[in-house]
Design an enzyme around this catalytic site. Structure first.
Site, PDB file in Angstrom:
ATOM      1  CG  LEU A  71      39.570  67.759 -34.886  1.00  0.00           C
ATOM      2  CD1 LEU A  71      39.033  68.641 -33.766  1.00  0.00           C
ATOM      3  CD2 LEU A  71      40.126  68.618 -36.012  1.00  0.00           C
ATOM      4  CG  LEU A  73      42.460  65.836 -29.846  1.00  0.00           C
ATOM      5  CD1 LEU A  73      41.927  65.187 -28.578  1.00  0.00           C
ATOM      6  CD2 LEU A  73      41.543  66.979 -30.289  1.00  0.00           C
ATOM      7  CG  HIS A 138      39.316  47.182 -18.611  1.00  0.00           C
ATOM      8  ND1 HIS A 138      38.763  47.956 -19.602  1.00  0.00           N
ATOM      9  CD2 HIS A 138      40.589  46.897 -19.011  1.00  0.00           C
ATOM     10  CE1 HIS A 138      39.651  48.142 -20.566  1.00  0.00           C
ATOM     11  NE2 HIS A 138      40.776  47.518 -20.228  1.00  0.00           N
ATOM     12  CG  ASP A 168      32.706  49.819 -18.405  1.00  0.00           C
ATOM     13  OD1 ASP A 168      33.409  50.240 -17.472  1.00  0.00           O
ATOM     14  OD2 ASP A 168      33.153  49.126 -19.325  1.00  0.00           O
TER      15      ASP A 168
END
Length: 394
Positions: A71, A73, A138, A168
């Site tokens: 999509l 957006l 990160h 993470d």
């Protein structure tokens, strides 16, 4: 029936933290649709190595059993589609910087007007509030700010660059899953939705569970190689004569006794129990010297399957994948590909007595399920064609 059958999730995340979280949920039976951009593809899709069909092994793993829909957006038509999906897919996980989804008209406050029971998980590096809320980062950045890495290094060394992404996955992915399942249980009881704010820096900070409390209560700062679990005593890694390593975790007296016997230094057992720093360092140096006297294979013979003293070899991933314990736990599985073949992947690590993980297929092609999803929602082929022409799916 799968454990999470009935949970329907729209996944707006990329790379590792969000996709790992929704992989866990999909493994347990949740229905997950990834909403992706056709022009700014998830970098994991092209991450090497690729299999013989050009499929990234990592993408195939992280996105297994999920549908893929593209999509744009920024277009109003995409919002219409998402609003329609929200009637059924009432859990969202997104990984944009704070404010991005709001600017697109897809923030929690916007979408809960469409579905009051919406569960909306925002997973970011620093959270939705605070001076770093819009800062990029990160895994190593989050670990660095959390205080974990300073006392996870050698005294005279730099902090280690980890081979796995702790903040993470253990931080972002697992805590997102916990938050989503807790919110789903709350909604089941009350009908009320929830916005979940998961910061990978917050979660990494919470990992200071053993030594952080000592500072907060008595201002005892954890220091490198001065603690029981960070190399301050013999609990550590030891090099062999041929440059391989063994882990020694023989903390309890009964395990320590077995270690001393295996190393043929039973007379040093009491010294190893001592709380005196000099005694500890003297014992540790002796253990280092002994490990250097034999090869990796020789030590495997000493610390074999009958040894019960918390000593294990440091294995490569290839060795780990073939280890009898990993094999017995069925931690490597074959996941179907669209051509009828399979891809070897890491299995779900959670075992249940009456349910089994679902591995429907490897990570899907970009936008592979877009038309099927829209047709299932009642949109006509003609309308889908018009959206195609307008670039809604690109």
């Amino acid at each position: 029936m799968s454990l999470l059958a009935g949970l329907k999730i729209l996944d707006f995340s990329t790379l590792l933290p969000g996709p790992y979280a929704t992989m866990m949920l999909a493994d347990l039976g949740a229905d997950v649709i990834r909403i992706e951009s056709a022009t700014r593809q998830d970098l994991v899709r092209s991450m090497p190595p690729l299999d013989e069909d050009g499929l990234s092994a990592t993408h195939g793993h992280l996105n297994r059993s999920k549908k893929s829909m593209t999509l744009n957006l920024k277009l109003e038509e995409s919002k219409e589609i998402i609003h329609s999906l929200l009637q059924e897919y009432d859990i969202i996980i997104e990984q944009f910087r704070p404010g991005v989804m709001e600017r697109l008209g897809l923030g929690y406050e916007d979408l809960k007007k469409i579905n009051h029971g919406l569960i909306y998980c925002s997973l970011t590096g620093y959270g939705q509030t605070g001076p770093f809320r819009n800062r990029p980062g990160h895994d190593n950045n989050f670990l660095a700010l959390s205080g974990v890495m300073d006392y996870s290094r050698r005294k005279e060394g730099v902090p280690p660059t980890m081979g796995i992404q702790i903040a993470d996955i253990a931080g972002g992915s697992l805590h997102s899953v916990i938050g989503i399942l807790a919110a789903a249980l709350h909604r089941e009881k009350t009908g009320e939705g929830q916005h979940i704010d998961v910061s990978m820096t917050d979660t990494a900070f919470s990992f200071n569970a053993m030594y952080g409390p000592g500072y907060l209560v008595k201002e005892v700062e954890p220091k490198p190689e001065e603690l029981m679990l960070n190399g301050g005593i013999f609990y550590d890694y030891y090099e062999t004569a041929d440059g391989r390593f063994f882990s020694v975790g023989s903390l309890e007296p009964q395990f320590l006794k077995l270690l001393c016997e295996a190393l043929e230094i039973p007379d040093l057992f009491q010294r190893a129990l001592s709380e005196d720093t000099l005694d500890q360092q003297s014992f540790k140096q002796k253990v280092k010297d002994i490990f250097l006297s034999k090869s990796f294979e020789e030590w495997l013979g000493v610390f074999n399957e009958d040894f019960d003293g918390c000593v294990e070899p440091v294995l490569s991933f290839a060795e780990a994948a073939e280890h009898p314990q990993i094999q017995a736990r069925q931690m490597v599985v074959e996941v179907p590909k669209s051509d009828g073949t399979t891809q070897r992947q890491i299995a779900s690590p959670i075992k249940f007595s009456t349910a089994h993980p679902v591995y429907s297929h490897v990570g899907a092609g970009l936008g592979e399920h877009t038309e099927d999803i829209l047709l299932a929602r009642g949109f006509t082929a003609e309308r889908i064609g018009e959206w195609k022409e307008k670039g809604v799916f690109s």
